[in-house]
Design a protein around this motif. Structure first.
Motif, short mmCIF file in Angstrom:
data_model
loop_
_atom_site.label_atom_id
_atom_site.label_comp_id
_atom_site.label_asym_id
_atom_site.label_seq_id
_atom_site.Cartn_x
_atom_site.Cartn_y
_atom_site.Cartn_z
N THR A 152 4.69 10.28 9.32
CA THR A 152 4.45 10.68 10.71
C THR A 152 4.87 9.61 11.72
O THR A 152 5.36 9.92 12.80
CB THR A 152 2.95 10.98 10.90
N ARG A 170 0.85 -1.18 0.00
CA ARG A 170 0.00 0.00 0.00
C ARG A 170 0.89 1.23 0.00
O ARG A 170 2.04 1.18 0.40
CB ARG A 170 -0.87 0.04 1.26
N ARG A 171 0.34 2.33 -0.42
CA ARG A 171 0.98 3.61 -0.22
C ARG A 171 2.44 3.67 -0.66
O ARG A 171 3.35 3.55 0.14
CB ARG A 171 0.87 3.96 1.27
N MET A 212 -5.49 3.38 12.78
CA MET A 212 -6.23 4.59 13.13
C MET A 212 -7.06 5.00 11.92
O MET A 212 -6.60 4.85 10.78
CB MET A 212 -5.27 5.72 13.46
N LEU A 230 -1.16 9.65 8.31
CA LEU A 230 -1.20 9.24 9.71
C LEU A 230 -2.20 8.11 9.91
O LEU A 230 -2.01 7.27 10.77
CB LEU A 230 -1.60 10.45 10.57
N VAL A 231 -3.22 8.11 9.13
CA VAL A 231 -4.27 7.12 9.34
C VAL A 231 -4.31 6.10 8.20
O VAL A 231 -3.76 6.33 7.13
CB VAL A 231 -5.65 7.81 9.42
N ASP A 232 -4.97 5.01 8.48
CA ASP A 232 -5.10 3.97 7.46
C ASP A 232 -6.27 4.26 6.52
O ASP A 232 -6.30 3.76 5.39
CB ASP A 232 -5.33 2.61 8.12
N LEU A 245 -4.14 14.37 8.37
CA LEU A 245 -4.50 12.99 8.66
C LEU A 245 -3.93 12.03 7.63
O LEU A 245 -3.66 10.87 7.93
CB LEU A 245 -6.03 12.84 8.69
#
Lengths: 372, 372
Positions: free
Chosen positions: A59, A8-9, B71, B124-126, B121
Motif C-alpha cells: 500500500t 520484517r515482513r 500506524m 498498511l499498518v505495523d 489493514l
DNA sequence: CAAAATTATGCAAGCGATTGCGTTATCGGT
DNA sequence: ACCGATAACGCAATCGCTTGCATAATTTTG
C-alpha cells in the motif's frame, strides 16, 4: 546498493510474480488491475500466481506512486462521549463504503494537541474532518491545509474565518427552542452553562437563548450565563456556582451532555429535585439521558448523520476533478426531544400537549428510542 | 518519463531545498535528521530553508523506504458503546505518545467485515489490535497476519488457537463474582443473557456463573442461559423470552452493557421493578449504569486501561529487535461495583454491609465515580 | 504480398526519502 | 613536502508500484 535486510515482513512483490511467470513486472501490474492491453490468459495466470503466493500489494508503494493514500484524518475533542462516538461511527461507515481508512486523533479539547495532530495528519491523509477543540482560537493550522491542498471539512464546531465545507447544527434555532421549552414549562430564571463564547457554536446557542428570553419578556441576566467549557467538571463547577446565587436559577440550559450529566448528579447529591426545583435541558443527545430519572430534555441524536455527511463531503471534495469549489454549510435538521426534566408540573397533560410539536415518541416510554 | 502532473498538493521536497541551497538531496536528508557527518552550519541552513519553504516530509515515501508506517490498526465490534469508546481512547493516548497513528475499523459484529478490515489493514499498518466480532469462529485471517509478520494483540475477546499477546478480563472470576453477588442478595433463579458460547470470553463467564450456582447449591437450569449476542436487541428479545418462563427468573446476569440496558428498559416497560422483582448485574461498566434508577451492579471501568495496555504491548512487539517472543496474556485487575440493582431488600444495611468488600464509593452517591 | 493497424508485452523513468560507499577537501604529523 | 586520517558532502541505488512510450508479434487491409 544491496537490498535492505528484510528484517520484517518478507513480502511478495509483483517482481516475484513476474519472475515465476517469466514476464515483466509491468505486465503483472497491468494484469492485476485488468488493463485491457493484457491478454485474458495472462491476466488469469497472473491472478492465479498472485493468489498462490499470497501476494498483497504494498500500500505504501501505491500511495507514493499515486500521490494519495485513501485515508482521511479525523480530529475531534473527545472520543468517549456518546456524541463523538456516533460521529466517528458515521464517518467510519461512509469511509468503509468508499474504500477509505480513517485515522482518528483526539485533541482532548487541547489547542496544542490539535495543532500537532493536524500537522501530523496533513501530509498523510487525502482529506481531513475536524471538530475544533474548545480552546481553539487561532486557525493557522487550517490555512496550512488549504495551502497544501488538503480538503478539510468542519463539523459541529467550525472556525469562522476558514474556508471549507461545514456540517453544523442550527445552533441558534436549537438554542432558542430548548430555552423556549423551559420558559413555556414555567421556568423564569434560566441559566446557561456552556463552552467558551469565542466558539461560534457557543455564540449562536447563546444568541438563541437570549432571543428566547427576550421574546418572552424575561430579563437577560449575565450572571446566569457561564461560558466555561463542555466537560463534566466544567458542569460540576458551574452548577455549584449557580446554586450559590440568590435568587437561585430555577432551570439550566446545558450546552453539552457531560454538563447536563453533571447537573443531574450534583442536583441529586444536593437534594435538589428535577424538574420540580430545577428545570433542565441539554444541547445534546446522549441516549443515557432518556433513561435517567427524570429523563432529560435534549436533542434527537444526529451524530451519525453528522459524521456520515461530513465524510461524504470530504470524500467528494477529495475525488472531484474540477478545481473550483463553492464551499457549503450543511445544517442538519434536528429537533428537540422534550422529556420530564423540563416539564415542571408532572401530570399536567395540558402542558405536555402544548409541546406536541416537539414531542418525540420516546418521551413516555412507549417507543423508547435507544440506539445501539 | 515526465513528472506526473502535480494535480494536487504541490509539495515541497528535499530536492527543492537542495536546489535552493545548491547542495544535494542526500545532504538535506541527513541535515534534517541531524546526521553527524553534516556540518552544523549546513544543518542550520537546511532547517531554516525547510521552515521557510514550509517543507513537510512525505510520509508515504518515508514509509516505503523504511518499511514501516508508524500506524497501528484497530478492529473492534462497535464504536458507540461506552466500553469500546474508552478502549479506543486508551489506545489513542498511547499511540500518540509513541508517535503512532491509529486506523480505526469497526466490524459491526460481522465476521465478513472483520475479515475485510483485517486484510485491508494488514499491508498498511505495523501492528494490529483486535477484538473479535461476536460472529467470528474461523481465524485464518489472523494466521495470515502471523505469516506476514504483523504483530497482533487481542483484547477483550480473543481467539483460542491463535498465537499473540492478549489483554483480557478475568472472565470466569468476574462471572463468578457477579453471580455470587446476586445469590448473596437472595436471588435464586438467576438467568444469564450473553453472547455466543463459541467465544472464549462467553464460555468463561458462563463457567463462572455456573460455578457460583454450584457452589451455592443452586440448580443449573439450561433454559435460563441464553447465549445469543451482545447487542441491545439481543437483550430485548432475550428478556422477553425469559419473562415467559415459569417460574420466571428472579435475576439476570447480563453479559454486556447493551443487554443490561435493554433489560432495564424492558423491565420498566413491563412494570417489573428492579431489584424487588428482578435482580440485575452486568458484565460491563457503562457509566450510564451508575445513574439509572436503580443504579446497576457491574464492573468498574477498565476500558481505558485495556486499550492502553494492548497498545503498549503491540508497539513493544513492533519495535522489539529480537525475534523470539513469549506471548503473554495480561489479565486486567477489575473489581465489581455493587449497586442497588442487585440489592434486593432496600434498607437492609446488614446485607449491604456484607458486600463491603465489593462496595465502591459510587454505590450510594457520596462519591459518584463518573468519568468524562 | 507489402504496408498499416492492432495486440501484447517490455523498458525505464519516476513517486520522495534514505543510506552505503566513494570522492574531494582540509589538516596534522614527521 | 608527502602521506594517511578525518571531515563533509555527492552519487546512485533502492523501497514496490505505475505508466508513457517503444518494441515485437500478429493480424488486417488495399
Amino acid at each position: 546498493m544491496p537490498r535492505l535486510a528484510r528484517n520484517r515482513r518478507t513480502s511478495v512483490t509483483i517482481y516475484d510474480i513476474a519472475e515465476k511467470l517469466s514476464i515483466s513486472a509491468s505486465t503483472v501490474s497491468r494484469a492485476l488491475r485488468g488493463h485491457p492491453d493484457i491478454r485474458q490468459e495472462t491476466i488469469e495466470a497472473v491472478k492465479a500466481m498472485a493468489k498462490k503466493l499470497n501476494y498483497q500489494p504494498n500500500t505504501m508503494a501505491q500511495n507514493l506512486r499515486e500521490r494519495r493514500t485513501k485515508m482521511i484524518g479525523l480530529v475531534l475533542p473527545e472520543i468517549q462521549s456518546s456524541f463523538y462516538a456516533s460521529v466517528l461511527n458515521g464517518i467510519e461507515e461512509v469511509a468503509f463504503q468508499k474504500g477509505y481508512q480513517v485515522m482518528v486523533c483526539k485533541s482532548g479539547e487541547n489547542y496544542q494537541r490539535e495543532l500537532v495532530q493536524v500537522y501530523a495528519l496533513s501530509n498523510l491523509v487525502d482529506g481531513m474532518l475536524v471538530c475544533l477543540s474548545e480552546q481553539t482560537q487561532k486557525t493557522d493550522h487550517f490555512r496550512h491545509l488549504k495551502q497544501q491542498g488538503t480538503p478539510c471539512v468542519f463539523f459541529d464546531r467550525a472556525p469562522e474565518n476558514v474556508a471549507g465545507h461545514r456540517v453544523l447544527f442550527e445552533d441558534e434555532a436549537l438554542g432558542f427552542a430548548l430555552t423556549e421549552n423551559l420558559i413555556k414549562a414555567g421556568f423564569r430564571h434560566i441559566a446557561h452553562l456552556t463552552g467558551p463564547n469565542y466558539l461560534k457554536a457557543c455564540k449562536d446557542r447563546l444568541a438563541g437563548y437570549q432571543k428566547a428570553l427576550q421574546q418572552y419578556g424575561l430579563p437577560d441576566q449575565p450572571e446566569l450565563v457561564l461560558s466555561v467549557g463542555f466537560g463534566y467538571q466544567d458542569g460540576r463547577l458551574g452548577f455549584q456556582k449557580l446554586m450559590k446565587l440568590s435568587p437561585r436559577p430555577d432551570a439550566i440550559f446545558a450546552g453539552s451532555d457531560p454538563i447536563a450529566t453533571a447537573v443531574v448528579v450534583e442536583a441529586r447529591r444536593a437534594g435538589i429535585s428535577i424538574p420540580q426545583e430545577l428545570g433542565l435541558a441539554t444541547f445534546g443527545s446522549d441516549p443515557m439521558h432518556t433513561l435517567l430519572d427524570p429523563p432529560v430534555t435534549g436533542l434527537n441524536p444526529k451524530g451519525f448523520e453528522m459524521g456520515s455527511t461530513a465524510a461524504q463531503l470530504c470524500i467528494q471534495e477529495i475525488e472531484k476533478t474540477g478545481k473550483s469549489t463553492r464551499y457549503k454549510t450543511e445544517y442538519l435538521k434536528c429537533d428537540i426531544a422534550v422529556r420530564r426534566s423540563s416539564v415542571k408540573l408532572s401530570g399536567d397533560e395540558q402542558l405536555i400537549a402544548s409541546y406536541s410539536r416537539y414531542l418525540k415518541s420516546d418521551t413516555h416510554g412507549d417507543e423508547l428510542v435507544y440506539i445501539y
